[in-house]
Design a protein around this motif. Structure first.
Motif: not given
Length: 149
Positions: A36-47, A52-56, A98-107
């Protein structure tokens, strides 16, 4: 219902689908963490970021459906991604509970960096499989997963 002794004696757990899938998944997870290019990122976090990228912007229920991750796990994943400013949380305008989760610019930026790494991870996971075997395993895994719905 009992299993006759001859069946019990020939049953090899290491040759069963569950065991082999678990070993393949463990191998993939190790390859992901090593590449992984980011050692802190897990495969489930990546998914989750990909969903979020695909669905908004999505509710946690929508993320559960998109990622096949259970509710307790997705909650922790979202919190860890939020702590890294990779996602933002906001109340759903139509249902304040309900809480909505959204990708940030950093994400989004992390995803852009990760895609080439993810392609390499898939390549490494497939290992020595030839092109026909790669197509076959993906086809069969999709078929197995689709039959349960």
């Amino acid at each position: 219902m009992s299993i006759d002794d001859s069946s019990a004696n020939t049953y090899q757990v290491t040759e069963q689908i569950g065991h082999l899938l678990r070993k393949a998944y463990q191998r993939h997870t190790a390859i992901f963490q090593q590449n992984a290019c980011d050692a802190q990122l897990t495969s489930i976090q990546f998914v989750t970021l990909c969903a979020l990228r695909d669905q908004g912007p999505s509710s946690q229920a929508e993320l559960i459906k998109a990622t096949a991750v259970d509710q307790a796990t997705i909650r922790g994943i979202v919190e860890r991604l939020k702590a890294r400013d990779l996602v933002a949380l906001s109340p759903d305008p139509s249902d304040k509970r309900k809480v909505i989760v959204e990708l940030t610019a950093a994400g989004s930026a992390l995803l852009a960096d990760m895609i080439p790494c993810a392609q390499q991870i898939s390549e490494l996971t497939m290992g020595s499989l030839n092109p026909g075997e790669r197509i076959a395993i993906l086809y069969l895994l999709r078929k197995m997963n689709d039959s349960g719905e």
